[in-house]
Write an enzyme that holds these catalytic residues in place. Structure first.
Site, PDB file in Angstrom:
ATOM      1  N   GLU A   1       0.822  -1.205   0.000  1.00  0.00           N
ATOM      2  CA  GLU A   1       0.000   0.000   0.000  1.00  0.00           C
ATOM      3  C   GLU A   1       0.858   1.258   0.000  1.00  0.00           C
ATOM      4  OE1 GLU A   1      -3.046   0.354  -0.619  1.00  0.00           O
ATOM      5  OE2 GLU A   1      -3.618  -1.736  -0.558  1.00  0.00           O
TER       6      GLU A   1
ATOM      7  N   TYR B   1      -5.801   6.120   5.340  1.00  0.00           N
ATOM      8  CA  TYR B   1      -5.903   5.234   4.181  1.00  0.00           C
ATOM      9  C   TYR B   1      -5.143   3.917   4.411  1.00  0.00           C
ATOM     10  CZ  TYR B   1      -4.933   3.052  -0.195  1.00  0.00           C
ATOM     11  OH  TYR B   1      -4.806   2.103  -1.167  1.00  0.00           O
TER      12      TYR B   1
ATOM     13  N   ASP C   1      -8.894   6.613  -1.664  1.00  0.00           N
ATOM     14  CA  ASP C   1      -7.720   7.130  -2.378  1.00  0.00           C
ATOM     15  C   ASP C   1      -8.236   7.794  -3.657  1.00  0.00           C
ATOM     16  OD1 ASP C   1      -8.475   5.062  -4.020  1.00  0.00           O
ATOM     17  OD2 ASP C   1      -6.496   4.165  -4.174  1.00  0.00           O
TER      18      ASP C   1
END
Ligand code: SF4
Length: 343
Positions: A34, A117, A135
């Protein structure tokens, strides 16, 4: 009738790409992926991710690694601050949590470099928790699906997007639901020419119903990037096989904590002076390098200097061209060194 949620999951099961980080539920591996995927395309990330995970397969191996080695694995991906924060975050996980990424959302969000996030991605994908993620791809899908017409980046819009995402994620398979939203944004609901005819939620999409797909999401007006001219000095000592180049490690945002050549706005002598170097400077630049950052467009005059002398320290050292492969060097620095035929 199937809900938006069910349609997304069914579509994701059928169409989701087989990506290396989708074959694991290891929270550490998902964290690495990520962080790499922030601001960087999937195709670019894959080889970096595989090399990184092969060198640092566990949180412990990454925590023990020297920062320069970690950054050398990131070299070319850009946004090096991400790598340094990941490294710090993982060190904290090893020191505070015995190497296990915490399941508790608050503890996860307290780690260096882990924002809402990243915490949500790890929580939903690795721990099956109903934690939302938003996102760029998810923002675009949700803006169109719910016809959100306030500009992205404005606090009301951000809140609305997180609220919608938090609502959608409730239910079974929250990690897959989040990934389905991201995947739809990446492959179908793209910024230009979205493929609405193959979209699993086209019947629910308010932007499509109102023929406003191309108008959404609304972007916030951006200032044009500022043009800046810099002088970079490739300062060399020795000749032939003994040739070494002087690099400095500063907290200049341009380097992101990596090694780089001395640079200063407009003036090569100032660049040498700031680096504490004496050298024989050629009067004319040997060429130029252009580099674009988010808010600045750089035009860099590349100078070469020979007989470089200075005091070596942890922030200024001589490197052989071969040893440059072992240390974290930014893409910009590589371009400059290549222009001077070094590295
Ligand atoms: S119908 Fe089109 S605009 Fe709406 S979510 Fe699907 S791809 Fe995006």
């Amino acid at each position: 009738m199937a809900s938006v949620r069910e349609k997304l999951l069914t579509w994701f099961d059928r169409e989701g790409r087989d990506l290396p980080w989708r074959r694991t539920r290891d929270p550490y591996a998902i964290w690495v992926s990520e962080v790499m995927l922030q601001q960087t395309r999937v195709d670019t990330v894959i080889p970096y991710y595989e090399r990184f995970m092969s060198s640092f397969p566990t949180a412990e191996t990454l925590a023990e690694a020297d920062e320069d080695i970690v950054l050398s694995h990131w070299s070319g991906l850009g946004y090096y601050r991400r790598a340094r924060l990941l490294h710090r975050g993982v060190r904290e996980v090893v020191a505070e949590y015995g190497g296990a990424v915490p399941e508790d959302a608050e503890a996860r969000r307290g780690l260096p470099g882990v924002g809402r996030y990243t915490a949500g991605a790890i929580g939903s994908i690795a721990f099956d928790k109903e934690e939302a993620i938003v996102d760029g791809n998810v923002s675009r899908v949700l803006s169109r699906l719910f016809r959100i017409d306030t500009p992205l980046g404005v606090s009301d819009t951000t809140k609305r997007l997180w609220d919608e995402a938090a609502h959608l994620v409730l239910g079974d398979r929250p990690g897959d639901l989040n990934q389905a939203l991201m995947e739809l944004g990446a492959t179908v609901c793209t910024p230009n020419n979205p493929r609405c005819h193959s979209c699993p939620i086209s019947a629910d999409c308010e932007a499509l119903t109102h023929d406003e797909v191309e108008l959404l999401p609304v972007k916030r007006a951006r200032k044009a990037p500022k043009q800046v001219t810099l002088a970079a000095v490739v300062a060399i000592r020795g000749r032939g096989a003994d040739r070494k180049v002087w690099l400095i490690k500063g907290d200049q945002p341009l380097f992101g904590g990596l090694w780089g050549v001395p640079m200063a706005e407009g003036d090569a002598r100032a660049a040498l002076h700031q680096a504490g170097l004496q050298a024989r400077l050629q009067t004319e630049p040997i060429g130029q390098v252009d580099h674009v950052l988010t808010h600045r467009r750089l035009r860099i005059d590349v100078f070469v200097a020979s007989a470089a002398r200075g005091t070596e320290s942890k922030n200024g050292q001589l490197f052989t061209p071969a040893s440059l492969q072992q240390v974290g060097v930014s893409t910009l620095t590589r371009k400059i060194l290549q222009r001077a035929n070094v590295g």
